[in-house]
Enzyme design. Sequence first.
Site, PDB file in Angstrom:
ATOM      1  N   ILE A 174      24.225 -12.772 -69.308  1.00 42.00           N
ATOM      2  CA  ILE A 174      22.818 -12.883 -69.687  1.00 42.00           C
ATOM      3  C   ILE A 174      21.924 -13.149 -68.478  1.00 42.00           C
ATOM      4  O   ILE A 174      20.735 -12.836 -68.501  1.00 42.00           O
ATOM      5  CB  ILE A 174      22.612 -13.983 -70.748  1.00 42.00           C
ATOM      6  CG1 ILE A 174      23.115 -15.343 -70.273  1.00 42.00           C
ATOM      7  CG2 ILE A 174      23.322 -13.599 -72.035  1.00 42.00           C
ATOM      8  CD1 ILE A 174      22.832 -16.470 -71.247  1.00 42.00           C
ATOM      9  N   GLU A 175      22.486 -13.693 -67.414  1.00 38.31           N
ATOM     10  CA  GLU A 175      21.689 -13.975 -66.222  1.00 38.31           C
ATOM     11  C   GLU A 175      21.389 -12.715 -65.415  1.00 38.31           C
ATOM     12  O   GLU A 175      20.262 -12.465 -65.044  1.00 38.31           O
ATOM     13  CB  GLU A 175      22.434 -14.980 -65.325  1.00 38.31           C
ATOM     14  CG  GLU A 175      22.464 -16.397 -65.844  1.00 38.31           C
ATOM     15  CD  GLU A 175      21.150 -17.118 -65.615  1.00 38.31           C
ATOM     16  OE1 GLU A 175      20.257 -16.553 -64.973  1.00 38.31           O
ATOM     17  OE2 GLU A 175      21.008 -18.253 -66.101  1.00 38.31           O
TER      18      GLU A 175
END
Length: 522
Positions: A160-161
């Site tokens: 997700i980063e």
Amino acid sequence: MISEFWNKAIVPFCRLRQFLFYVYLFLPFFSFSQISLINKVSDSVQTALIREPIDNLMNEWFVSRMMVDSNVAHLNKYGFKPGYIPVYDDSVYIQRLKNLQSPIPLTYNKYVRRYIELYTIEKRKQVETMLGLGYYYFPVFEEELHKKGLPLELKYIPVIESALNTHAVSRSGATGLWQFMYATARMYDLKITSWVDERRDPFKLTEKAVEYFDDLYHIFGNWLFAIAAYNCGPGTLNKCIIQSGYKTDFWEVFPYLPQETQGYVPAFIAANYVMNYYIEHNLYPKNIYNPGLLDTIQIRKRLKFEVIARALQIPVEVIRELNPQYMKDVIPQSVTGDYYVLRLPQQKAALFYAHQDRIYRYQEYLDSKENDNQVYISPKTSNESKSNENSYILIKYTVKKGDYLKQIAEWYDCTENDLLRWNKEAANGIHPGQILNIYVLTEKAEHYQKINDMTFEQKQEMIGKKVKQSAEFHYYTVQEGDTLWSIAKKYPGITPDEILETNQIESGNIKPGQTLKIKKKI
């Protein structure tokens, strides 16, 4: 009792991270029975920011040029037709998350479902690419997490980063697989210079990210809080907990969180789901270029990628992808006695060891032609005769807040005209963060190179000028064993970042005997 616990456990901390995930607090909840009923959510600013790291992944060289289609027939155990997109009821998602048996509570709700749909419906191609990259990166993450005894599920944070993109840089400057901000990197001793940014090194950054998560868990004692703090910063999360009335359940604090963090934790839970149940959604890993086993080579001399590529018959792009921490395709000269790391496929590493003397000699030959490090001039031509020519070396100085040319010239034993001659752009003034070229005597280079990391007081004392102590500051002498964190705790309301900024410390390193200014809080 709860209030006392939080006040003691959660130390005010600088907000280290602002970036990446901006989502609506209340996202519409859709229920699907047929895929034809799907209506895509409009591209709001928040949704666009969620999609950005995923979409940018597809532009990377190693993905766009080295990806080949997988033979997925042996994985398609459900007999799905090509292009078919399965959608399931809430009860199925709930049970599957429960089956993962994670030490991190993987709660299912409408926010989590929205991210599951983002991954399994809207961004299928990108998810398949991340699944392929996961074969390479997930073992690296798991090894470091296992060393610290942390939940292996944290390996999905980089999904997700950064969408597993080592080159990812957010709009706020967060960099690398784990998206470290500059301040965070300094606190965890990652090197950032004009030549090297260790936030891009997947191995070093993973080690520091795991340390950071370990610290966050020890502060909050709750994994969902730790994950939220990774996104918004421990200080911000602490305020949210206080606003909630010191609630200890994450979902009770949820309404008080910043909007991007309200999306961050559901996205993490959804990433755990998708990375484990991708086959159930007719998704299959892409075959991404995998260099196989790597070997690590210690480099102490300056070396360009193009020289390595020519000697080893390997594309520069491959060297670049395996060593993304080097900003200019150059491994710089080590000036502190340590070494830099070069990672190569094992066979190519063996070739490097066999021919390293020839490779270094060729680089030295190119350097002598370019004459880009050593110069033989006298900066003080107005004061020295031309017959008294000395060997000078180029070093760099980063302008700090409050610096001016006359002051810098005094520190480096040169004149303002010298600085202007070496830095044409300085004629229009200098500004914090600007890099200045300064030529110093080679024999005194070690002395001058230390100036860049000195405080203002230290630089003034070096030239015999005392700095009058201000009533606005406390003055603290660093003791053996002190850290920025331990010093900050001595002064309520002070953060490690404020100490760095007040004292204009670039590297994040402090030494016993060093005097630090601590701004007094009113």
